[in-house]
Design a protein around this motif. Structure first.
Motif, PDB file in Angstrom:
ATOM      1  N   THR A 430       0.835  -1.204   0.000  1.00 37.01           N
ATOM      2  CA  THR A 430       0.000   0.000   0.000  1.00 37.01           C
ATOM      3  C   THR A 430       0.866   1.249   0.000  1.00 37.01           C
ATOM      4  O   THR A 430       0.651   2.187  -0.787  1.00 37.01           O
ATOM      5  N   ILE A 431       1.850   1.283   0.884  1.00 38.89           N
ATOM      6  CA  ILE A 431       2.716   2.458   1.001  1.00 38.89           C
ATOM      7  C   ILE A 431       3.553   2.647  -0.259  1.00 38.89           C
ATOM      8  O   ILE A 431       3.699   3.767  -0.771  1.00 38.89           O
ATOM      9  N   HIS A 432       4.081   1.551  -0.794  1.00 41.64           N
ATOM     10  CA  HIS A 432       4.899   1.659  -2.017  1.00 41.64           C
ATOM     11  C   HIS A 432       4.064   2.221  -3.171  1.00 41.64           C
ATOM     12  O   HIS A 432       4.520   3.117  -3.901  1.00 41.64           O
ATOM     13  N   HIS A 438       3.040   9.702  -5.181  1.00 39.50           N
ATOM     14  CA  HIS A 438       3.137  10.914  -4.374  1.00 39.50           C
ATOM     15  C   HIS A 438       4.535  10.993  -3.739  1.00 39.50           C
ATOM     16  O   HIS A 438       4.712  10.745  -2.542  1.00 39.50           O
ATOM     17  N   PRO A 439       5.543  11.336  -4.530  1.00 42.60           N
ATOM     18  CA  PRO A 439       6.918  11.366  -4.006  1.00 42.60           C
ATOM     19  C   PRO A 439       7.117  12.396  -2.908  1.00 42.60           C
ATOM     20  O   PRO A 439       8.097  12.313  -2.164  1.00 42.60           O
ATOM     21  N   ILE A 646       1.925  11.362   9.071  1.00 42.85           N
ATOM     22  CA  ILE A 646       2.039   9.961   8.639  1.00 42.85           C
ATOM     23  C   ILE A 646       0.668   9.289   8.658  1.00 42.85           C
ATOM     24  O   ILE A 646       0.300   8.570   7.721  1.00 42.85           O
ATOM     25  N   SER A 647      -0.090   9.545   9.715  1.00 39.54           N
ATOM     26  CA  SER A 647      -1.418   8.935   9.835  1.00 39.54           C
ATOM     27  C   SER A 647      -2.322   9.389   8.697  1.00 39.54           C
ATOM     28  O   SER A 647      -3.067   8.585   8.120  1.00 39.54           O
ATOM     29  N   HIS A 648      -2.275  10.666   8.384  1.00 39.87           N
ATOM     30  CA  HIS A 648      -3.066  11.183   7.261  1.00 39.87           C
ATOM     31  C   HIS A 648      -2.729  10.438   5.975  1.00 39.87           C
ATOM     32  O   HIS A 648      -3.604   9.944   5.256  1.00 39.87           O
ATOM     33  N   ASP A 649      -1.445  10.322   5.674  1.00 43.02           N
ATOM     34  CA  ASP A 649      -1.038   9.762   4.388  1.00 43.02           C
ATOM     35  C   ASP A 649      -1.249   8.253   4.311  1.00 43.02           C
ATOM     36  O   ASP A 649      -1.623   7.728   3.257  1.00 43.02           O
TER      37      ASP A 649
END
Length: 747
Positions: A430-432, A438-439, A646-649
């Motif tokens: 998911t993060i990747h 979104h760099p 971090i939580s938002h993203d």
């Protein structure tokens, strides 16, 4: 749970077998943890009982249907399986790229339902099936006249006799010759059927081999349709053929048996309405009436019948009366009985155990902020007449079907699909996927380099690394330290620190060895069996964690509670915990002889307090983050700000790039335990996200932190969720909203 599904109506067919497709589709969607194999006759084989075609060799063909399509189209038939089978399968494996990997495979055998069950239980899979479901049959299987001839029930009988496997026969009774019913009605029949199957499986009567279920396909079928245990109606009937008829030979042709003489025939012509009671019921009712309380009587009254049987067609008479499914089968106390007798339209069902650490905090919060709701410890019986029901329970206690279908009436404390976040390898994916698009995201620096690793046994490590050449290159460079974690374990199970490929091989080899006596003080349950987990995350190890002199330079991580509401708002609870390792941190980069399997040395690297149950310093292992005096207020604010970002993203990533595996529901909320590391420069790293976090790690000294958490959740999340007129009333300093996203918006 491993399930075999068979039937006597054959494969996908609009006329002969219209029910099995929507039933299987519902199971696949609502119960993804049920592993299903489908093996059915290649044509309709009704009225065969528990028969086999003696002396006939049978063959199999394969068809495939789309999990999403609402019609009976399919790919095939094929002579061999078209999807990749497991390596230990006795069947050859072939890949057909035209067939979606999540399609339903149908194994078609040119035999009887009993033969399908026998072949599947003994020959198709090495793994033992837990349960056989035979059906849904087109029509009822009630009363002696039908059930003794039923091939649906016959396949269930065969499953018990040949495989000693529990079985449930399912029949959907239609009325007024209306076999084809609206899809909405078949969906409701699927929901009620799976509810009953789940309940029977979890509460299986030890004297029962088979259950025969009859579900009425009537428009009024709903979640409130009553279910009754019912014995077989021991009815009798007369001839099911008429005749005799003398068949004249066709001039110049032979008739069926090759004889050219006249032939006597009997035509299939059962009188489905001509039934009589057996002598067993003489004197109870008139001879032309159905015996009350029997399976035929229950289904005629448009209720659901459940008949418990031995594999001898003997019904188990000690089970009788109304059956209450799991959603109504929790512990009842005096308070609950009084509540259930009330007519309150608003109920808050707190179905977790009263012994749970969070029971009182939740109950007190409900009392304070949900004054209209009657609190009870079980689900009410009168759901259909209620206005709203909020349930807080374990994931397995929640009614998944109501959660999907009753989104204005039923509310619960968990989403159904959220593995994009809570499974480590899914989270990495998911993060990747998000950071590629979104760099600029904080996740690019807040998540340590991660790789997935799949293997069944330790000796296959080299093959697995060949499939992940990026990880192999990193390990061969031997410049970084790494940590390996099973993707689907929790409480620190199976976590190890290592540097080289040899270290990793040694770790996997050790998982199958017996634990040392020397390690017993530290984690009795830390070792794992690889073949039971298979998916691992290999992540760069942070060798420069923030260390606090006042805490003896022990490594720690931050546990943050994050609550999601509906689809989708995200709130961060700013009273966070600091969880410390039991021993002083040892810098692995300075280790001259590092043993990756030494569990005592591992203690200084793992901060999960679940691993410290026998450690005398456990009372010092959990502190409130805000009370850490070694960290300045400015740095605390810096850390919390990063946690918010971090939580938002990460939640935005799950809902936008991995929607298949994270599906927020408008009538649900969920609280996650999210773990973060802080390095020596006060930069925050995301570790993992846990569903149903272990709140008792907080300990008794910090119980007030959990009390306040549930007060905020109930006030700012649950109350507005139940009533859209209620505005959110949260203290942003304590309970901060970090994301407000609508899934139907373009991103």
């Amino acid at each position: 749970m491993r399930i075999l599904i068979t039937n006597d109506d054959g494969p996908l067919n609009d006329d002969c077998s219209p029910y099995i497709r929507p039933f299987i589709q519902h199971i696949r969607r609502a119960h993804p943890h049920w592993k299903i194999t489908v093996c059915v006759p290649h044509v309709q084989r009704s009225w065969n009982g528990k028969a086999h075609l003696a002396g006939k060799d049978l063959t199999a063909t394969f068809i495939y249907s789309d999990i999403e399509k609402d019609d009976n189209s399919f790919w095939g038939p094929f002579n061999k399986p078209q999807l990749l089978q497991s390596k230990d399968s006795k069947l050859p494996y072939i890949i057909n790229p035209e067939i979606p990997s999540d399609s339903i495979e149908w194994i078609l055998v040119n035999g009887t339902p009993a033969s399908c069950a026998n072949i599947a239980l003994h020959l198709l899979k090495d793994t033992k099936f837990d349960l056989v479901i035979s059906g849904p049959n087109v029509g009822r299987n009630s009363s002696a006249a039908y059930i003794t001839s039923s091939a649906t029930v016959g396949a269930a009988m065969e499953s018990v006799i040949t495989g000693d496997t529990k079985a449930i026969a399912v029949s959907w009774a239609y009325y007024d010759n209306r076999k084809i019913v609206p899809s909405k009605l078949m969906k409701m029949a699927s929901i009620r059927t799976t509810q009953i199957i789940s309940h029977l499986w979890e509460n299986w009567d030890p004297q029962t081999d088979i259950y025969s279920i009859n579900v009425p396909l009537v428009d009024e079928l709903s979640g409130s349709t009553k279910i009754f245990y019912a014995p077989i109606w021991e009815n009798r009937w007369t001839a099911i053929f008429n005749g005799p008829h003398v068949r004249e030979p066709i001039k110049g042709n032979l008739i069926e048996d090759g004889n050219d003489t006249d032939q006597i025939s009997f035509n299939w012509c059962p009188d489905f309405k001509n039934h009589k009671n057996s002598s067993h019921y003489d004197g109870l009712v008139d001879s032309d009436q159905i015996a009350p309380g029997t399976d035929m009587d229950i289904i005629e009254r448009r209720n659901i019948s459940v008949t418990p049987l031995r594999a001898t067609f003997r019904s188990m008479e000690h089970l009788n009366g109304e059956l209450i499914t799991k959603s109504n089968n929790t512990i009842v106390d005096e308070e609950t009985v009084a509540i259930d007798n009330s007519t309150n339209d608003f109920v808050a069902a707190l179905t977790i155990s009263r012994d749970e650490y969070i029971y009182e905090p939740i109950k007190n919060a409900f009392k304070k902020y949900l004054p209209l709701y009657t609190i009870q410890s079980r689900l009410p019986d009168n759901f259909s007449s209620m206005k709203k029901l909020i349930q807080y329970g374990d994931y397995e206690q929640l009614d998944v079907d109501k959660l999907m279908l009753e989104n204005s009436k039923y509310f619960a404390n968990s989403y159904i699909y959220r593995k994009a976040l809570i499974r480590k390898h899914y989270l990495a994916h998911t993060i990747h996927s998000y950071t590629v698009k979104h760099p600029e995201s904080i996740l690019n620096k807040a998540v340590l380099e991660s790789h997935t690793l799949d293997l069944d046994y330790a000796e296959f490590l080299d093959d697995s690394l060949d499939e992940n050449w990026e990880l192999r290159q990193e390990l061969e460079n031997e410049k970084k330290w790494w940590i390996v974690k099973p993707s689907m374990s929790d409480k620190g199970q199976g976590i190890r620190v290592f540097k080289t490929i040899d270290d990793l091989q040694k770790i996997f080899d050790s998982f199958d060895d017996e634990a040392n006596d020397d390690s017993a003080e530290f984690m009795d349950d830390n070792k794992i069996i690889i073949s039971q987990l298979r998916h691992f995350i290999v992540q760069e190890y942070l060798t420069t964690p923030l260390l606090l002199p006042s805490m003896d330079n022990k490594k720690f991580h931050i546990r943050c509670y994050i609550t999601c509401k509906g689809d989708l708002e995200v709130f961060v609870y700013n009273r966070m915990l600091a969880l410390f390792a039991p021993t002083k941190y040892n810098d692995v980069t300075k280790e001259t002889e590092f043993d990756p399997t030494d569990l005592k040395k591992l203690q200084s690297h793992l901060t999960n307090t679940c691993l410290q149950s026998k450690n005398e310093t456990k009372e010092l292992s959990v502190m409130e983050f805000d009370n850490l005096n070694d960290i300045s207020n400015d740095n605390k604010r810096k850390i919390i700000k990063q946690i918010h970002e971090i939580s938002h993203d990460v939640f935005l990533a799950a809902v936008t790039v991995n929607r298949m595996n994270f599906q927020p529901l408008p009538n649900a909320f969920e609280t996650y335990g999210v773990d973060f590391l802080v390095d020596s420069n006060y930069e925050v790293k995301l570790l993992e996200i846990n569903a149903y976090p272990d709140f008792k790690q907080t300990g008794d000294e910090l119980k007030s932190l959990i009390d306040e958490l549930f007060l905020n959740i109930t006030k700012s999340v649950i109350r507005p969720l139940l009533d859209s007129d209620q505005t959110e009333d949260c203290d942003a300093e304590i309970f901060t909203k970090v994301l407000e996203h609508k899934s139907n918006e373009w991103n």
